[in-house]
Write an enzyme that holds these catalytic residues in place. Structure first.
Site, short mmCIF file in Angstrom:
data_model
loop_
_atom_site.label_atom_id
_atom_site.label_comp_id
_atom_site.label_asym_id
_atom_site.label_seq_id
_atom_site.Cartn_x
_atom_site.Cartn_y
_atom_site.Cartn_z
N TYR A 192 35.51 28.25 41.39
CA TYR A 192 36.61 28.73 42.21
C TYR A 192 37.18 27.60 43.06
CZ TYR A 192 33.64 28.45 46.33
OH TYR A 192 32.85 27.97 47.33
N PHE A 243 40.53 24.60 51.18
CA PHE A 243 39.42 24.57 52.14
C PHE A 243 38.06 24.63 51.46
CE2 PHE A 243 40.80 29.03 51.84
CZ PHE A 243 39.62 29.66 51.47
N ASP A 244 38.02 24.91 50.15
CA ASP A 244 36.73 24.94 49.46
C ASP A 244 36.98 24.88 47.96
OD1 ASP A 244 34.04 25.04 49.08
OD2 ASP A 244 33.79 27.17 49.55
N ILE A 280 33.02 38.44 50.86
CA ILE A 280 34.13 39.16 51.48
C ILE A 280 34.64 40.28 50.56
CG2 ILE A 280 34.83 37.23 52.94
CD1 ILE A 280 37.02 36.58 50.93
N TYR A 286 38.29 37.20 56.06
CA TYR A 286 37.42 36.89 57.19
C TYR A 286 37.91 37.50 58.50
CZ TYR A 286 35.10 33.71 54.01
OH TYR A 286 34.40 33.20 52.93
N PHE A 293 42.60 32.54 46.18
CA PHE A 293 41.46 32.02 45.42
C PHE A 293 41.80 31.98 43.94
CE2 PHE A 293 39.20 33.45 49.21
CZ PHE A 293 38.30 32.41 49.43
#
Length: 248
Positions: free
Chosen positions: A168, A178-179, A196, A222, A239
């Site tokens: 992902y 961010f990831d 989540i 979040y 995502f």
């Protein structure tokens, strides 16, 4: 000869310095007398000194509490009542609130502060999602989750209690990543009921081998508190997910 020259130079330098000093003093006096808007800095009071372990503890407790509550959006406080509450608990006096009332008050007020702090981000996310769902190929579930099929696999679909292996990438709506498990070069495995809500719901729509893009409102992400420094409170998230396998 050289000694006399040196003395003359020294005396001249001292004389020039004195003349410059008195001239400067005279100039300052004239400026002060003739210029009403000149502001002279007031002397600051001396900083408090930590004289004992109790002083250090007291100051440290104030810093720690303030740091936490500031991070939650609190920017002002009634210091007199805060000190009163602190004092009455330590001295076991009757308090104005019960422990349950105090806990509920803090929770409610922190939620209000966080909402205020994150409102701009929430509004941006809602505007983005409202426009995004109009795009061809974007589907919306009853919860508000949006998804786009990049590739449809042919394997089984996971349940909400399944452990899955995925690759992902996560982005904010401004495109900031961010990831990414892809950047780390290693897929990640996790139980779908431990992530989540947007992931729990969305990955169940994917047959193994699929690649979907999810657009997740903050209520399925979040929330108003965000996640660390990378994900602001109230942020809508994007995502790009590939479901590699269901781990048995």
């Amino acid at each position: 000869m050289n000694g006399r020259i040196l003395k003359r130079i020294t005396y001249s330098a001292v004389t020039i310095a004195l003349i410059s000093f008195f001239a400067a003093c005279s100039s300052v006096k004239k400026m002060a007398a003739g210029t009403s808007h000149i502001i002279f800095a007031e002397a600051k009071p001396p900083a408090p000194v930590l004289l004992s372990a109790l002083d250090s503890l007291s100051y440290a407790l104030g810093m720690i509490d303030a740091t936490f509550f500031k991070s939650q959006g609190v920017d002002t406080i009634n210091y007199a009542l805060m000190n009163k509450g602190f004092d009455e608990v330590l001295k076991e006096k009757n308090t104005l609130l019960t422990s349950q009332q105090a806990d509920m008050t803090v929770r409610e007020q922190l939620q209000a502060f966080m909402r205020k702090k994150s409102q701009g981000t929430i509004d941006e996310g809602e505007k983005f999602l409202a426009e995004n769902k109009k795009r061809e190929g974007v589907k919306v579930t009853p919860s508000g989750l949006q998804y786009e099929v990049l590739h449809m696999g042919t394997g089984p679909k996971p349940s909400d209690t399944s452990t899955v292996k995925v690759h992902y990438e996560g982005f904010l709506i401004n495109g900031k990543k961010f990831d990414s498990s892809r950047d780390r070069g290693e897929p990640i495995s996790f139980a779908l009921n431990q992530v989540i809500k947007g992931w729990t719901e969305g990955v169940q729509l994917m047959p193994v081998g699929s690649r979907f893009k999810f657009y997740i409102p903050y209520t399925l992400g979040y929330g108003e508190q965000g996640a660390g420094g990378a994900i602001p409170g109230g942020a809508a998230l994007i995502f790009d997910v590939k479901l590699i396998d269901i781990v048995h």
